[in-house]
Motif scaffolding. Structure first.
Motif, PDB file in Angstrom:
ATOM      1  N   LEU A  51       0.835  -1.214   0.000  1.00 23.57           N
ATOM      2  CA  LEU A  51       0.000   0.000   0.000  1.00 23.57           C
ATOM      3  C   LEU A  51       0.866   1.258   0.000  1.00 23.57           C
ATOM      4  N   GLY A  52       1.949   1.223   0.789  1.00 25.77           N
ATOM      5  CA  GLY A  52       2.849   2.372   0.840  1.00 25.77           C
ATOM      6  C   GLY A  52       3.476   2.635  -0.516  1.00 25.77           C
ATOM      7  N   THR A  53       3.843   1.536  -1.214  1.00 28.22           N
ATOM      8  CA  THR A  53       4.418   1.679  -2.550  1.00 28.22           C
ATOM      9  C   THR A  53       3.422   2.309  -3.505  1.00 28.22           C
ATOM     10  N   LEU A  54       2.147   1.916  -3.382  1.00 25.48           N
ATOM     11  CA  LEU A  54       1.105   2.488  -4.250  1.00 25.48           C
ATOM     12  C   LEU A  54       0.990   3.990  -4.027  1.00 25.48           C
ATOM     13  N   ALA A  63       2.095   7.273   8.594  1.00 23.99           N
ATOM     14  CA  ALA A  63       1.185   6.132   8.732  1.00 23.99           C
ATOM     15  C   ALA A  63       1.907   4.828   8.418  1.00 23.99           C
ATOM     16  N   ALA A  64       2.782   4.841   7.402  1.00 20.40           N
ATOM     17  CA  ALA A  64       3.496   3.621   7.023  1.00 20.40           C
ATOM     18  C   ALA A  64       4.458   3.191   8.121  1.00 20.40           C
ATOM     19  N   VAL A  65       5.149   4.170   8.729  1.00 14.52           N
ATOM     20  CA  VAL A  65       6.077   3.838   9.818  1.00 14.52           C
ATOM     21  C   VAL A  65       5.305   3.240  10.994  1.00 14.52           C
ATOM     22  N   GLY A  72      -6.058   1.927  11.638  1.00 16.32           N
ATOM     23  CA  GLY A  72      -6.178   3.360  11.342  1.00 16.32           C
ATOM     24  C   GLY A  72      -5.113   3.818  10.357  1.00 16.32           C
ATOM     25  N   SER A  73      -3.884   3.359  10.584  1.00 20.67           N
ATOM     26  CA  SER A  73      -2.785   3.758   9.698  1.00 20.67           C
ATOM     27  C   SER A  73      -2.995   3.213   8.293  1.00 20.67           C
ATOM     28  N   LEU A  74      -3.434   1.948   8.207  1.00 19.32           N
ATOM     29  CA  LEU A  74      -3.671   1.357   6.881  1.00 19.32           C
ATOM     30  C   LEU A  74      -4.752   2.133   6.143  1.00 19.32           C
ATOM     31  N   LEU A  75      -5.763   2.559   6.902  1.00 23.49           N
ATOM     32  CA  LEU A  75      -6.853   3.342   6.292  1.00 23.49           C
ATOM     33  C   LEU A  75      -6.309   4.673   5.761  1.00 23.49           C
TER      34      LEU A  75
END
Lengths: 234, 240
Positions: A144-147, A184-186, A208-211
């Motif tokens: 998700l972070g890469t996206l 959020a990714a960290v 929450g962070s993933l959202l």
């Protein structure tokens, strides 16, 4: 009937742009090689300066994402500069719609940065001796972070290809915009390092962070699709 | 029109003078603020610190609206408006950061030597100021005025859509000493009614000051643009 043919030709166009970029990349492997060496160099810098096993899980997560961010800024800045250098921009403008080019470049950026991230994550975990408690959460965060990273960087790469002094500009434009994604990714990576189980401090704590990462990627890509035409056309 | 402008300007100046008088009225019969431990009279900073942020929000929104307008119409005036709004927003942002930092030094971090302790809201606001600094860096790297107007408008809009994450989503998730953060009471629950008598006019007043600075700079920039156009025309005429 017309609509389906139209959409399939759009997909074909986007895939053609993606295939062209991938082929060029694979034919001349110097950029991929340099990215790999860059990642290795940075990892060894961290290793010799910070030492093995002395880092807090949160610091480890932050270091990993900072390496990823710099790799992305170095690797993805070239997505549109190469068109300028090879003078193929006009050809693309004539033969493909702006959204096709954007979609193709986005997929290309996503794949490139995914390769780089997979390599850097593996080296990082191996060399620093980090134990990942929840590998599935770690992999999802990375994806998700890469996206989000690819979504934000593609439009900015198109922007800096239009400027005259583009060398240092991409990090200046990119880093402050990526702060929400990075935080959020960290956070989510940290929980994947220390979480015990599905409910205790793992998935439940990082939902929450993933959202945030997902919504950030969505917002950034939507805005890019709407704005790309203005950057791309002369 | 200019007469109307001068009237509004005078009204804002008088309004702000009254707000300042009210904000610094000590020991009067009215407008005495409740003295809370630690906060004491520094609570009066509420009249300055918070309205500065509201003004910055309003100006960034204005900047983004004119950026959209610039993409739609290719009007150079929209580009000027967008740029000036961003510039004044940065100034108010720096003022907001400074007042916040000083306020925190004498209340939250009293007795320590801390001026900046990475409170999430503070850091995110600093990042937003950095984003607008990046906007000006981008402008300086584009030479052709038409291209500069379009490309920087794209970046402006792109930055504006990510700002809600910085200012509204993340600070509410992280631990912060600001009101409304995780576990803290919201602003509306802890602010004494007597403070609102000054606070709301102060918000209006600061937005008014922002509007004054903005319109003044826009008029200047438009005048400069017109002069440059006249010069170019004369230059062309002497050539032919």
């Amino acid at each position: 009937m017309m609509a389906s043919r139209k959409s399939s030709s759009w997909t074909n166009g986007a895939i053609a742009v993606l295939r062209k970029d991938l082929q060029l990349e694979l034919r001349n492997k110097s950029v991929l090689g340099m990215l790999l060496i860059f990642v290795l160099n940075t990892m060894f810098l961290i290793l010799v300066t910070a030492g093995r096993g002395d880092l807090e899980p949160r610091t480890e997560a932050a270091l990993l994402w900072i390496v990823i961010l710099f790799t992305a800024a170095l690797g993805l800045g070239r997505a549109f500069l190469s068109e300028k250098e090879q003078k193929t921009g006009l050809f693309l403008r004539i033969h493909a719609q702006a959204t096709m080019v954007y979609a193709g470049k986005l997929c290309y950026s996503f794949l490139t940065i995914l390769c780089a991230n997979a390599v850097s994550a593996c080296i990082f975990l191996l060399l620093l001796g980090v134990e990942v408690a929840l590998p599935s959460l770690f992999i999802l965060t990375l994806l998700l972070g890469t996206l989000g990273l690819a979504g934000a960087t593609t439009l900015l790469a198109a922007i800096i290809a239009r400027t005259t002094r583009s060398g240092i500009l991409l990090p200046v434009l990119l880093f402050p915009l990526l702060v929400p994604l990075l935080l959020a990714a960290v956070e989510s990576t940290y929980f994947s390092f220390v979480g015990q189980s599905f409910t205790e401090g793992g998935w439940a704590a990082s939902s929450g962070s993933l959202l945030i990462i997902t919504s950030f990627s969505g917002v950034v890509i939507t805005a890019s699709v709407l704005l790309f035409d203005y950057v791309w056309q002369d | 029109m200019p007469c109307k402008y001068k009237t509004i300007r005078l009204a804002i100046i008088v309004w702000m003078t009254l707000v300042l008088l009210g904000a610094f009225s000590f020991g009067g019969v009215w407008l005495n603020i409740p003295k809370l431990a630690m906060l004491e009279h520094t609570a009066r900073n509420l009249y300055f610190h918070v309205p500065m942020w509201f003004t910055m929000m309003a100006l960034t929104a204005l900047s983004a609206i004119h950026a959209i307008q610039c993409l739609r119409t290719n009007n150079p005036v929209s580009d000027i408006r967008s740029r000036i709004a961003a510039l004044i927003a940065v100034i108010f942002g720096i003022l907001g950061l400074t007042t916040g930092s000083v306020w925190a030094h004498y209340t939250w971090y009293e007795g320590t030597n801390i001026w900046w302790n990475f409170d999430p809201k503070q850091s995110m606001a600093a990042v937003q100021v950095l984003i607008y600094c990046a906007y000006f860096a981008l402008r300086s790297a584009l030479d052709d005025p038409r291209k500069r107007a379009r490309i920087s408008a794209v970046y402006n809009i792109f930055a504006f859509v990510t700002v809600p994450f910085l200012l509204y989503v993340l600070p509410r998730q992280l631990e912060s000493l600001h009101p409304g953060a995780e576990g803290n009471p919201a602003f509306s629950e802890i602010t004494d009614p007597i403070m609102r008598v000054i606070f709301y006019p102060a918000v209006l007043g600061f937005i008014g000051v922002g509007w004054l600075l903005y319109t003044q700079r826009v008029r200047l920039a438009r005048a400069v643009m017109t002069l440059q156009n006249i010069e170019e025309d004369e230059h062309l005429q002497t050539k032919t």
